[in-house]
Design a protein around this motif. Structure first.
Motif, PDB file in Angstrom:
ATOM      1  N   PHE A 157       1.111  -1.780   0.151  1.00 55.87           N
ATOM      2  CA  PHE A 157       0.191  -0.028   0.085  1.00 55.87           C
ATOM      3  C   PHE A 157       0.319   1.102   0.312  1.00 55.87           C
ATOM      4  O   PHE A 157       0.524   2.291   0.150  1.00 55.87           O
ATOM      5  CB  PHE A 157      -1.385  -0.253   1.320  1.00 55.87           C
ATOM      6  CG  PHE A 157      -1.646  -0.639   1.451  1.00 55.87           C
ATOM      7  CD1 PHE A 157      -3.394  -1.254   0.688  1.00 55.87           C
ATOM      8  CD2 PHE A 157      -1.731  -2.080   1.982  1.00 55.87           C
ATOM      9  CE1 PHE A 157      -4.192  -2.325   0.627  1.00 55.87           C
ATOM     10  CE2 PHE A 157      -2.310  -3.070   2.133  1.00 55.87           C
ATOM     11  CZ  PHE A 157      -3.619  -3.649   1.437  1.00 55.87           C
ATOM     12  N   ARG A 158       2.783   0.597  -0.507  1.00 58.93           N
ATOM     13  CA  ARG A 158       2.369   2.002  -0.406  1.00 58.93           C
ATOM     14  C   ARG A 158       3.474   2.198  -2.252  1.00 58.93           C
ATOM     15  O   ARG A 158       4.031   1.400  -2.706  1.00 58.93           O
ATOM     16  CB  ARG A 158       4.489   1.966   0.287  1.00 58.93           C
ATOM     17  CG  ARG A 158       5.592   2.751   0.546  1.00 58.93           C
ATOM     18  CD  ARG A 158       6.266   1.794   1.029  1.00 58.93           C
ATOM     19  NE  ARG A 158       7.770   3.062   1.497  1.00 58.93           N
ATOM     20  CZ  ARG A 158       8.676   2.729   2.133  1.00 58.93           C
ATOM     21  NH1 ARG A 158       8.602   1.227   2.168  1.00 58.93           N
ATOM     22  NH2 ARG A 158       9.166   3.279   2.586  1.00 58.93           N
ATOM     23  N   SER A 159       3.605   4.214  -2.099  1.00 55.54           N
ATOM     24  CA  SER A 159       3.941   4.186  -3.932  1.00 55.54           C
ATOM     25  C   SER A 159       5.613   4.042  -3.615  1.00 55.54           C
ATOM     26  O   SER A 159       5.752   3.523  -3.003  1.00 55.54           O
ATOM     27  CB  SER A 159       3.600   5.930  -3.803  1.00 55.54           C
ATOM     28  OG  SER A 159       4.654   6.139  -4.733  1.00 55.54           O
ATOM     29  N   HIS A 195       1.200   7.725  -0.294  1.00 56.74           N
ATOM     30  CA  HIS A 195       0.408   6.746  -0.933  1.00 56.74           C
ATOM     31  C   HIS A 195      -0.943   5.755  -0.093  1.00 56.74           C
ATOM     32  O   HIS A 195      -1.589   4.706  -0.586  1.00 56.74           O
ATOM     33  CB  HIS A 195      -0.375   6.318  -2.256  1.00 56.74           C
ATOM     34  CG  HIS A 195       0.069   7.496  -2.990  1.00 56.74           C
ATOM     35  ND1 HIS A 195       0.372   6.664  -4.792  1.00 56.74           N
ATOM     36  CD2 HIS A 195       0.111   8.729  -3.365  1.00 56.74           C
ATOM     37  CE1 HIS A 195       0.679   8.380  -5.547  1.00 56.74           C
ATOM     38  NE2 HIS A 195       0.209   8.568  -4.362  1.00 56.74           N
ATOM     39  N   GLN A 196      -1.021   5.570   1.306  1.00 54.15           N
ATOM     40  CA  GLN A 196      -1.424   4.642   1.887  1.00 54.15           C
ATOM     41  C   GLN A 196      -2.500   4.645   2.119  1.00 54.15           C
ATOM     42  O   GLN A 196      -3.386   3.852   1.875  1.00 54.15           O
ATOM     43  CB  GLN A 196      -0.416   4.462   3.319  1.00 54.15           C
ATOM     44  CG  GLN A 196      -1.243   3.129   3.867  1.00 54.15           C
ATOM     45  CD  GLN A 196      -0.315   3.370   5.373  1.00 54.15           C
ATOM     46  OE1 GLN A 196       0.888   4.060   6.262  1.00 54.15           O
ATOM     47  NE2 GLN A 196      -0.875   2.610   5.922  1.00 54.15           N
ATOM     48  N   ARG A 198      -4.635   6.112   0.221  1.00 50.22           N
ATOM     49  CA  ARG A 198      -5.426   5.846  -1.459  1.00 50.22           C
ATOM     50  C   ARG A 198      -5.273   4.640  -1.734  1.00 50.22           C
ATOM     51  O   ARG A 198      -6.585   3.830  -2.156  1.00 50.22           O
ATOM     52  CB  ARG A 198      -4.970   7.586  -2.028  1.00 50.22           C
ATOM     53  CG  ARG A 198      -5.331   8.521  -1.754  1.00 50.22           C
ATOM     54  CD  ARG A 198      -4.385   9.175  -2.427  1.00 50.22           C
ATOM     55  NE  ARG A 198      -4.695   9.089  -4.592  1.00 50.22           N
ATOM     56  CZ  ARG A 198      -4.028   9.243  -5.805  1.00 50.22           C
ATOM     57  NH1 ARG A 198      -2.423  10.118  -5.124  1.00 50.22           N
ATOM     58  NH2 ARG A 198      -4.103   8.948  -6.383  1.00 50.22           N
ATOM     59  N   SER A 199      -4.610   3.640  -1.014  1.00 52.17           N
ATOM     60  CA  SER A 199      -4.273   2.597  -1.700  1.00 52.17           C
ATOM     61  C   SER A 199      -5.220   1.670  -0.762  1.00 52.17           C
ATOM     62  O   SER A 199      -6.138   0.866  -1.564  1.00 52.17           O
ATOM     63  CB  SER A 199      -2.451   1.730  -1.743  1.00 52.17           C
ATOM     64  OG  SER A 199      -2.254   2.549  -2.371  1.00 52.17           O
ATOM     65  N   GLY A 202      -8.551   2.379  -1.968  1.00 48.71           N
ATOM     66  CA  GLY A 202      -8.962   1.412  -3.654  1.00 48.71           C
ATOM     67  C   GLY A 202      -9.252   0.491  -3.332  1.00 48.71           C
ATOM     68  O   GLY A 202     -10.379  -0.198  -4.192  1.00 48.71           O
ATOM     69  N   CYS A 203      -8.787  -0.579  -2.741  1.00 42.35           N
ATOM     70  CA  CYS A 203      -8.567  -1.778  -2.060  1.00 42.35           C
ATOM     71  C   CYS A 203      -9.766  -2.906  -2.168  1.00 42.35           C
ATOM     72  O   CYS A 203     -10.858  -3.086  -1.830  1.00 42.35           O
ATOM     73  CB  CYS A 203      -7.589  -2.816  -1.958  1.00 42.35           C
ATOM     74  SG  CYS A 203      -5.728  -2.917  -2.329  1.00 42.35           S
ATOM     75  N   ARG A 226       4.195  -4.359  -4.454  1.00 38.42           N
ATOM     76  CA  ARG A 226       3.303  -2.842  -4.498  1.00 38.42           C
ATOM     77  C   ARG A 226       2.809  -3.510  -5.477  1.00 38.42           C
ATOM     78  O   ARG A 226       1.487  -3.059  -6.723  1.00 38.42           O
ATOM     79  CB  ARG A 226       4.236  -2.129  -5.269  1.00 38.42           C
ATOM     80  CG  ARG A 226       3.849  -0.413  -5.673  1.00 38.42           C
ATOM     81  CD  ARG A 226       2.186   0.072  -4.365  1.00 38.42           C
ATOM     82  NE  ARG A 226       1.759   0.767  -4.603  1.00 38.42           N
ATOM     83  CZ  ARG A 226       0.785   2.418  -4.347  1.00 38.42           C
ATOM     84  NH1 ARG A 226       0.592   0.996  -3.339  1.00 38.42           N
ATOM     85  NH2 ARG A 226       0.925   2.792  -4.942  1.00 38.42           N
ATOM     86  N   LEU A 229      -1.305  -4.296  -5.459  1.00 37.81           N
ATOM     87  CA  LEU A 229      -2.241  -4.013  -5.292  1.00 37.81           C
ATOM     88  C   LEU A 229      -3.347  -3.704  -6.104  1.00 37.81           C
ATOM     89  O   LEU A 229      -3.084  -3.750  -7.653  1.00 37.81           O
ATOM     90  CB  LEU A 229      -1.770  -2.065  -5.487  1.00 37.81           C
ATOM     91  CG  LEU A 229      -2.579  -0.845  -4.611  1.00 37.81           C
ATOM     92  CD1 LEU A 229      -2.887  -1.187  -3.493  1.00 37.81           C
ATOM     93  CD2 LEU A 229      -1.646   0.186  -5.107  1.00 37.81           C
ATOM     94  N   ASN A 232      -4.830   2.269  -6.380  1.00 38.71           N
ATOM     95  CA  ASN A 232      -5.285   3.266  -6.156  1.00 38.71           C
ATOM     96  C   ASN A 232      -6.492   4.217  -6.225  1.00 38.71           C
ATOM     97  O   ASN A 232      -6.587   4.566  -7.011  1.00 38.71           O
ATOM     98  CB  ASN A 232      -3.814   3.805  -6.447  1.00 38.71           C
ATOM     99  CG  ASN A 232      -3.031   4.555  -5.326  1.00 38.71           C
ATOM    100  OD1 ASN A 232      -2.979   4.542  -4.328  1.00 38.71           O
ATOM    101  ND2 ASN A 232      -2.120   5.993  -6.013  1.00 38.71           N
TER     102      ASN A 232
END
Lengths: 246, 246
Positions: A157-159, A195-196, A198-199, A202-203, A226, A229, A232
């Motif tokens: 969950f990390r960009s 982005h945590q 948003r990620s 998204g899921c 990643r 994922l 996002n």
């Protein structure tokens, strides 16, 4: 030098994000230029979190140091006058001890992610929420979200651009609440990866649509990869709500 | 011909109001042009209320007659596709009997007026609320508002351009509710005069600031004289919420 803590609201739509960028406007630059107009001083504004392009602030906390003698209330009023026409507002301004730091003293950060669950497009909320046309099961989203609460390696969950030293983070809260066709996701932690939120949202959207089970979400987390994922979420629905300090 | 009832959400900011105008865009025109793009028919769209420039809709009701055979759901989807990029969304579309009329069959109209009570300017809510910097006493506003509830001659709270035959109206509800720095005014009636909600809210704003007493509000009502109006609130904070039918 006097250190002032600011509580800042902003509309993220016209900005490249909080942090100063060479290639476009930022909230940080808007406040720093307003501070220069007020005091004639080139100051650096430090924030509790560096939000992405298009992400909004309801109660971002930040600080700046001013040499010129000025009362907190007058500084707030002058910044609000000078920051126009940028959609940025200083809601509060208070004097702080020199060792208080908006980023490093922060004990907890709280985000809200707003989803509008309907077929029709957004009107006055365009850019302020994520519209999902398919029916979402908010209870299934909330239940699955609890798998992410706690201390985990959030690599999935990390960009890829995340600058954090470690992917290990403790997520304190991830609640999904429906009210009519509105679904809010509340996320709280001491700190988040890039982005945590948003990620994760998204899921959870995939879970809500039945495309993912809670087990798929757990597998994605445990994969620490990643590329696993699901989605996002767009920045539109994300609001930095509040930062807590000692 | 089939009559369809629409539930419409719109952002009033770019429009001259609901009703078609020669000198600028209107919500009515946006929907009529979308209907033409979908059906090739020049239709007239009738609404429960004709909102002013800058006033928003959360659940405006309207109707239109279509000759071409088309299912309600498909009409809704096609109108939403064609009405872009106007900030207008058809939330619901249902077939109705031919004698159902969005305006004449309407039994009650519900408005919400949104006030943000703080010194700082608005950011993402700009054009979506009325910002009042002075501290407002929402309880005093609510108490005074009850003087307006009931059947009265609302000449003081009526635009000089109002086309209603009579200034006599029955106001069923005028509630003022504070939540933090947000104040909402809820107004319900079978029908309203032109500018009535904005005029009532404007005067309640004076009561909230202590510039008017409840007695001043009663005197203004009883004067039946437009020149006695204290203040007409801006359109920004006004939302048409819902219309009721038999």
């Amino acid at each position: 030098m006097t250190r002032f803590a600011l509580t800042v609201e902003f509309d993220g739509r016209p900005f490249m994000g909080w942090q100063r960028q060479d290639h476009g406007p930022s909230v940080q630059q808007a406040i720093e230029e307003a501070a220069f107009a007020v005091t004639g001083e080139r100051v650096a504004v430090h924030a509790a979190g560096r939000t992405d392009a298009g992400v909004h602030g309801l109660g971002m906390r930040a600080h700046l140091d001013i040499a010129k003698p000025i009362a907190a209330f007058r500084l707030m009023e002058a910044l609000n006058a000078q920051v126009r026409p940028n959609p940025v507002a200083i809601l509060e301004c208070v004097e702080m001890p020199e060792d208080w730091h908006a980023r490093f003293s922060c004990l907890a950060r709280h985000y809200e992610y707003r989803i509008v669950n309907r077929r029709a497009p957004l009107t006055w909320e365009k850019g302020l929420a994520w519209r999902i046309a398919a029916d979402l099961d908010a209870e299934a989203m909330h239940d699955a979200a609890q798998l992410l609460v706690g201390r985990h390696d959030f690599t999935t969950f990390r960009s890829v651009h995340c600058q954090s030293e470690s992917p290990l983070k403790s997520l304190d809260r991830l609640d999904v609440v429906r009210a009519g066709d509105r679904i809010a996701v509340y996320a709280s932690a001491r700190s988040f990866l890039h982005h945590q939120v948003r990620s994760m949202v998204g899921c959870l959207g995939l879970v809500g649509q039945g495309k993912w089970t809670a087990g798929d979400l757990r597998d994605a987390l445990e994969a620490r990869d990643r590329s696993r994922l699901g989605l996002n979420a767009p920045p539109d629905g994300l609001f930095f709500v509040r930062a807590d300090y000692p």
